[in-house]
Scaffold this active site. Sequence first.
Site, PDB file in Angstrom:
ATOM      1  N   GLY A 132      49.824 -93.093 -71.042  1.00  0.00           N
ATOM      2  CA  GLY A 132      48.642 -92.241 -71.220  1.00  0.00           C
ATOM      3  C   GLY A 132      48.042 -91.727 -69.935  1.00  0.00           C
ATOM      4  O   GLY A 132      46.970 -91.125 -69.929  1.00  0.00           O
ATOM      5  N   ASP A 170      45.389 -80.406 -60.228  1.00  0.00           N
ATOM      6  CA  ASP A 170      44.172 -81.211 -60.377  1.00  0.00           C
ATOM      7  C   ASP A 170      43.603 -81.585 -59.008  1.00  0.00           C
ATOM      8  O   ASP A 170      42.394 -81.442 -58.758  1.00  0.00           O
ATOM      9  CB  ASP A 170      44.523 -82.472 -61.189  1.00  0.00           C
ATOM     10  CG  ASP A 170      43.387 -83.456 -61.266  1.00  0.00           C
ATOM     11  OD1 ASP A 170      42.374 -83.115 -61.900  1.00  0.00           O
ATOM     12  OD2 ASP A 170      43.493 -84.562 -60.707  1.00  0.00           O
ATOM     13  N   LYS A 211      39.940 -80.398 -57.129  1.00  0.00           N
ATOM     14  CA  LYS A 211      38.976 -81.357 -56.564  1.00  0.00           C
ATOM     15  C   LYS A 211      38.751 -81.086 -55.070  1.00  0.00           C
ATOM     16  O   LYS A 211      37.636 -81.201 -54.571  1.00  0.00           O
ATOM     17  CB  LYS A 211      39.479 -82.780 -56.790  1.00  0.00           C
ATOM     18  CG  LYS A 211      39.419 -83.175 -58.268  1.00  0.00           C
ATOM     19  CD  LYS A 211      40.177 -84.460 -58.529  1.00  0.00           C
ATOM     20  CE  LYS A 211      40.098 -84.846 -59.993  1.00  0.00           C
ATOM     21  NZ  LYS A 211      41.038 -85.920 -60.344  1.00  0.00           N
TER      22      LYS A 211
END
Lengths: 218, 340
Positions: free
Chosen positions: B203, B217, B221
């Site tokens: 997950g 990602d 950031k």
Amino acid sequence: MWPFPSELPQPIQETATAGLPLIALGRPELYIHAHIVIIRFARSFGPHYEGNEMRVHADLRLKDVPGQLVRALEPISANDGNIVGVVHHHEAVTAGRITVNVTFEVSSQKSLEHILDEWKKGEVDVARLSSMLETFDFEYLLVGELSPSDLREIGEGIESIGDLDSVEIRYSVSPSADEKAAMIFGKMKQKSGLGRVDDFLRHRAMQSGIILISGLGE
Amino acid sequence: MDIVLIGFGTVGQGMAEVLSRKGATLQSSFREKLRLVGVFDSSSYEVSKKGLDPRELLTRKEKLHRVGPKLEGKSVLDALKDIDYDVMIEATPTNIEDGQPGLGHITAALKAGKDVVTSNKGPLALKYGELMRLAEKNDARLRFEASVGGATPIINVARELLMGEKIQSIRAIVNGTCNFILNRMMDEGLPFDQALREAQEMGYAEKDPSYDIDGIDSAAKAAILANAIFGRDCSYNDVRRSGIRGITLEAISMAAEEKKVIRLVAEISPSRLEVSPRLVPVGHPLAIGGTLNIFQMMTDLAGEVTVAGRGAGRLETASALLSDLVALMKEDCVVRRRTV
């Protein structure tokens, strides 16, 4: 021209003695250590080596009378040297002389020679002298389809940038891997050279579709 | 303080749980009632002037897979017009293409002079400058600690606790998934694809892992940190980016021979804005394992300041949202004291 093999040696020569040069064609040198090929290129230090800082450690023996320390340090500042540290050994008096350790930086071999001359004239005894040139490290790991000729071109490219002190390229000759990894270690004489190496390798990586992994640069 | 919560997925539900657990304590500390007056998920919403019970909303979501009556074609922005609130918590998923729908929600709130607390990276990574100017123009506050580092405080640490310092650079690991994959390759000798599949099974990575492994990602950031901490006006598209796709076991083992590990590092400074795999010495703080996030700031007075912690998760991200909410309550409390 770098003595790169025209193609990867396959299979690996089991008889190769680890760490010993298999081929030594002046400079650079080619080593095979287990499955890793190492190509090393280095320049020698010398008086021609101008333009970057040299750090010098000197053990001086001074007469134990007032004014001697100033007499020893003045030539350093007079020749654009930068005094980093001075350690006085008052307790160790031998034949009326005390030992002083001086660490300083000079910008050239010529400056150091002037300082040594002035010490000689001023009757400052130099018991020990060692110097180290300041260099700036770089390291990269390349991953992708890398042939020996690619690595030769990369090595020559870095060499052509100038200000290079040394460079070493290591790559695996494992026949099982489709994509190779090559490690590049080097030293530049000027900090500004690091940026040029970085630009060159980034450009080369983009052009060839290889992954460029750089060190943290500390 | 009346709150509207937009987005009731993992982060939104985490926030509801946190409000349920911490609401009473905060109310007594700040002598201000915290009321959840509106909640939206992707297809439904619930509104109550008296305040909604976060526990009841969580139960309803679990049973009915929605929080209330369906929106029935009504947009969130239309529904928002009928709600009187002070703070919007925007917790919809990140969209790095155009920032929507979060960008629309945040813009509407700021235009109406409402404060916003968000975990959504998209709007900040794309339109940071515009949003901050909009907030200033409308005397509203926009806080976004949860958008970077999950539970690991970085933005508020840098901007508030290290206020007197000049922060010269930040090096950070901001994507736990990449760290997990690189670690598994190193520790277990797993090839990249197998380590990625493992991350997906556990997950940590989505079915489409490109968001993580191509550095998207991390780059979003990095852009937020560059804007918030270095005062730059840049977007995600200004970040020089390369991911970890294509890193081989041979590369990992060659690095290991030199006592190095490979990590996907974001580097931010006034002159550098980059996400790329780097060689990190074993034992260096950035050689951190697992799925943790870490930020190493180089400052002029304090030297290196390093913060590490959990970078994602339901309660972890909600914890960062809560820290911003508390900061707003604290500021309001100070203002109230001054005006009395």
